[in-house]
Scaffold this motif. Structure first.
Motif, PDB file in Angstrom:
ATOM      1  N   GLN A   1     -34.762  13.062   6.606  1.00  0.00           N
ATOM      2  CA  GLN A   1     -34.252  11.883   5.731  1.00  0.00           C
ATOM      3  C   GLN A   1     -34.122  12.596   4.447  1.00  0.00           C
ATOM      4  O   GLN A   1     -33.135  11.980   4.036  1.00  0.00           O
ATOM      5  CB  GLN A   1     -35.486  10.702   5.730  1.00  0.00           C
TER       6      GLN A   1
ATOM      7  N   ASP B   1     -38.174  11.993  11.070  1.00  0.00           N
ATOM      8  CA  ASP B   1     -38.742  13.151  10.057  1.00  0.00           C
ATOM      9  C   ASP B   1     -38.530  12.935   8.642  1.00  0.00           C
ATOM     10  O   ASP B   1     -37.175  12.943   8.240  1.00  0.00           O
ATOM     11  CB  ASP B   1     -38.336  14.389  10.556  1.00  0.00           C
ATOM     12  N   PRO B   2     -39.415  13.008   7.587  1.00  0.00           N
ATOM     13  CA  PRO B   2     -39.332  12.758   6.224  1.00  0.00           C
ATOM     14  C   PRO B   2     -38.275  14.002   5.586  1.00  0.00           C
ATOM     15  O   PRO B   2     -37.453  13.695   4.897  1.00  0.00           O
ATOM     16  CB  PRO B   2     -40.771  12.822   5.516  1.00  0.00           C
TER      17      PRO B   2
END
Length: 149
Positions: free
Chosen positions: A132, A128-129
Motif C-alpha cells: 500500500q 500488505d502495508p
C-alpha cells in the motif's frame, strides 16, 4: 489468484508502464523545441526510471519470498493494459511528426491519468502495508506529474 501472484502481476504491469513512460518522455524531449519543455520531459523520464527501479526491487524481493520493503530501503494483477504501443518506435508512434508541443502534453496528461488509475486500483487491492505504501507513493508521483504537465 493468490495475493503473491496478484502482487507480482501488478508489479509487472507497473514495470511495463514505467519503461514505456520513460521512452515516451525521452521521445517528447527529443521532439520538443521549447527548452522548458525539454527539461520537463527529461525530468519526467528520470522519475519514470526511479519508479522502475522501485518496482523492480520490490519484484525481486517478492520473488525471493522477502516481502515488501519500506520505500526508504529502495533505490531512488491487474489485467494487462496497454498505455503505450510496443516496439522500438513505440514512442514515436504516439507523437505524430506533425504534433505540436501542446499535442504531446495532452497525450502525456492522458497517459498519466491512466497510470494514476492503475496505481490507485493496486493500492486499494493490496492488503500488505508495504505494498500500500509503494502504491500510494506512485499515486502521489502520478498526481505530481499531472500537476507538472
Amino acid at each position: 489468484m493468490a495475493k503473491r501472484d496478484w502482487a507480482l502481476a501488478a508489479l509487472r504491469q507497473g514495470i511495463a508502464l514505467e519503461r514505456e513512460g520513460k521512452a515516451f518522455y525521452l521521445e517528447g524531449e527529443a521532439r520538443t523545441a521549447d527548452p522548458g519543455g525539454k527539461r520537463m520531459f527529461r525530468a519526467l523520464a528520470q522519475d519514470e526510471l526511479d519508479h522502475l527501479n522501485i518496482l523492480k526491487a520490490q519484484q525481486s524481493r517478492l520473488r525471493k519470498g522477502l516481502g515488501w520493503a519500506p520505500l526508504k530501503e529502495l533505490p531512488t494483477s491487474l489485467p494487462p493494459i496497454r498505455l503505450f504501443p510496443k516496439g522500438k518506435k513505440a514512442a514515436s508512434q504516439l507523437i505524430p511528426r506533425q504534433a505540436s508541443d501542446s499535442d504531446a502534453l495532452k497525450l502525456a496528461i492522458d497517459l498519466e491519468k491512466k497510470g494514476l488509475a492503475l496505481y490507485r486500483q493496486a493500492s486499494r487491492r493490496a492488503s500488505d502495508p508495504g505494498a500500500q505504501g509503494v502504491y500510494r507513493f506512485l499515486v502521489r508521483e502520478e498526481k505530481r506529474h499531472l500537476d507538472l504537465l
